[in-house]
Design a protein around this motif. Structure first.
Motif, PDB file in Angstrom:
ATOM      1  N   PHE A  49      -6.562  15.941   7.342  1.00  0.00           N
ATOM      2  CA  PHE A  49      -5.999  14.861   7.138  1.00  0.00           C
ATOM      3  C   PHE A  49      -6.485  14.085   6.100  1.00  0.00           C
ATOM      4  CE2 PHE A  49      -2.902  10.863   8.559  1.00  0.00           C
ATOM      5  CZ  PHE A  49      -1.876  11.575   7.617  1.00  0.00           C
ATOM      6  N   LEU A  50      -5.411  13.535   5.306  1.00  0.00           N
ATOM      7  CA  LEU A  50      -6.110  12.757   4.441  1.00  0.00           C
ATOM      8  C   LEU A  50      -5.129  11.139   3.978  1.00  0.00           C
ATOM      9  CD1 LEU A  50      -6.326  13.964   0.353  1.00  0.00           C
ATOM     10  CD2 LEU A  50      -7.601  13.981   2.160  1.00  0.00           C
ATOM     11  N   VAL A  51      -5.861   9.720   4.702  1.00  0.00           N
ATOM     12  CA  VAL A  51      -5.447   9.057   4.300  1.00  0.00           C
ATOM     13  C   VAL A  51      -5.204   7.636   3.473  1.00  0.00           C
ATOM     14  CG1 VAL A  51      -4.788   8.615   7.240  1.00  0.00           C
ATOM     15  CG2 VAL A  51      -7.045   7.562   6.009  1.00  0.00           C
ATOM     16  N   ILE A  52      -4.978   7.096   3.501  1.00  0.00           N
ATOM     17  CA  ILE A  52      -4.987   5.109   2.233  1.00  0.00           C
ATOM     18  C   ILE A  52      -5.227   4.563   3.823  1.00  0.00           C
ATOM     19  CG2 ILE A  52      -4.001   4.357   1.156  1.00  0.00           C
ATOM     20  CD1 ILE A  52      -2.161   6.804  -0.110  1.00  0.00           C
ATOM     21  N   ASP A  53      -6.740   4.140   2.176  1.00  0.00           N
ATOM     22  CA  ASP A  53      -7.088   3.084   3.199  1.00  0.00           C
ATOM     23  C   ASP A  53      -6.808   1.905   2.727  1.00  0.00           C
ATOM     24  OD1 ASP A  53      -8.298   0.343   3.409  1.00  0.00           O
ATOM     25  OD2 ASP A  53     -10.565   1.673   3.432  1.00  0.00           O
ATOM     26  N   PRO A  54      -4.901   1.210   3.247  1.00  0.00           N
ATOM     27  CA  PRO A  54      -4.929  -0.120   3.275  1.00  0.00           C
ATOM     28  C   PRO A  54      -5.093  -1.080   2.350  1.00  0.00           C
ATOM     29  CG  PRO A  54      -4.196  -0.547   4.892  1.00  0.00           C
ATOM     30  CD  PRO A  54      -5.465   1.219   4.923  1.00  0.00           C
ATOM     31  N   ASP A  55      -7.020  -1.461   2.383  1.00  0.00           N
ATOM     32  CA  ASP A  55      -7.266  -2.385   1.710  1.00  0.00           C
ATOM     33  C   ASP A  55      -7.816  -2.638   0.368  1.00  0.00           C
ATOM     34  OD1 ASP A  55      -7.012  -4.382   4.668  1.00  0.00           O
ATOM     35  OD2 ASP A  55      -8.574  -3.602   5.442  1.00  0.00           O
ATOM     36  N   GLU A  56      -7.438  -1.405   0.428  1.00  0.00           N
ATOM     37  CA  GLU A  56      -8.439  -0.795  -0.792  1.00  0.00           C
ATOM     38  C   GLU A  56      -7.251  -0.659  -2.143  1.00  0.00           C
ATOM     39  OE1 GLU A  56     -11.860  -0.371  -1.617  1.00  0.00           O
ATOM     40  OE2 GLU A  56     -12.008  -1.243  -0.055  1.00  0.00           O
ATOM     41  N   THR A  71       0.485  -1.050   0.222  1.00  0.00           N
ATOM     42  CA  THR A  71       0.122  -0.273   0.081  1.00  0.00           C
ATOM     43  C   THR A  71       0.810   1.700  -0.157  1.00  0.00           C
ATOM     44  OG1 THR A  71      -1.838   1.234   1.103  1.00  0.00           O
ATOM     45  CG2 THR A  71       0.058   0.279   2.604  1.00  0.00           C
ATOM     46  N   HIS A  72      -0.214   2.053   0.015  1.00  0.00           N
ATOM     47  CA  HIS A  72       0.784   3.541  -0.100  1.00  0.00           C
ATOM     48  C   HIS A  72       0.570   4.752   1.443  1.00  0.00           C
ATOM     49  CE1 HIS A  72       2.048   2.612  -4.277  1.00  0.00           C
ATOM     50  NE2 HIS A  72       2.738   3.759  -3.347  1.00  0.00           N
ATOM     51  N   VAL A  73       1.025   4.960   1.773  1.00  0.00           N
ATOM     52  CA  VAL A  73       1.309   6.009   2.927  1.00  0.00           C
ATOM     53  C   VAL A  73       1.154   7.375   3.249  1.00  0.00           C
ATOM     54  CG1 VAL A  73       1.559   6.150   6.027  1.00  0.00           C
ATOM     55  CG2 VAL A  73       2.088   3.811   4.515  1.00  0.00           C
ATOM     56  N   VAL A  74      -0.107   7.931   4.047  1.00  0.00           N
ATOM     57  CA  VAL A  74       0.222   9.705   3.342  1.00  0.00           C
ATOM     58  C   VAL A  74       0.416   9.828   5.309  1.00  0.00           C
ATOM     59  CG1 VAL A  74      -0.522  11.316   4.020  1.00  0.00           C
ATOM     60  CG2 VAL A  74      -2.032   9.455   2.154  1.00  0.00           C
ATOM     61  N   THR A  75       1.601  10.801   4.998  1.00  0.00           N
ATOM     62  CA  THR A  75       2.576  11.401   6.405  1.00  0.00           C
ATOM     63  C   THR A  75       2.821  12.728   6.303  1.00  0.00           C
ATOM     64  OG1 THR A  75       4.366  11.489   5.204  1.00  0.00           O
ATOM     65  CG2 THR A  75       4.424   9.392   5.497  1.00  0.00           C
TER      66      THR A  75
END
Length: 107
Positions: free
Chosen positions: A32-39, A2-6
């Motif tokens: 803040f935004l995050v990335i859902d690792p399952d998606e 996955t990708h990660v927002v920091t």
């Protein structure tokens, strides 16, 4: 993978990345935004679009920002999906480029 927002995204919330995501894996919080690792399908198109360089492939997250890997997964559970761009936060330009912003993350 996955990708990660920091923390570069905190207090900015530019949504250029959201616009290019083919699977709508971004979730939106107050500042803040995050990335859902399952998606996330690990396509990496969001990385180049982020104007604050806040998105990393999971294996490339700098050691001092590793906490954001778990934080993305945790917050993605309850935050709503964002699938189109919107204006950045009002003070985004003031916060752009600053690091160490975890203390101002709003859940």
């Amino acid at each position: 993978m996955t990708h990660v927002v920091t923390d570069g995204c905190i207090q900015c919330k530019f949504t250029d990345c959201v616009e290019v995501c083919p699977v709508d894996c971004f979730k939106e919080g107050p500042n803040f935004l995050v990335i859902d690792p399952d998606e996330c399908i690990d396509c990496a198109v969001c990385v180049a679009e982020c104007p604050v360089n806040a998105i990393f492939a999971e294996e490339d997250v700098p050691s001092e920002l590793k906490v954001f890997t778990g934080l993305n997964a945790e917050l993605a559970i309850n935050w709503p999906t964002i699938s189109s761009s919107k204006d950045a936060l009002p003070n985004a330009e003031e916060w752009k480029g600053k690091s160490g912003k975890l203390s101002v993350l709003e859940r």
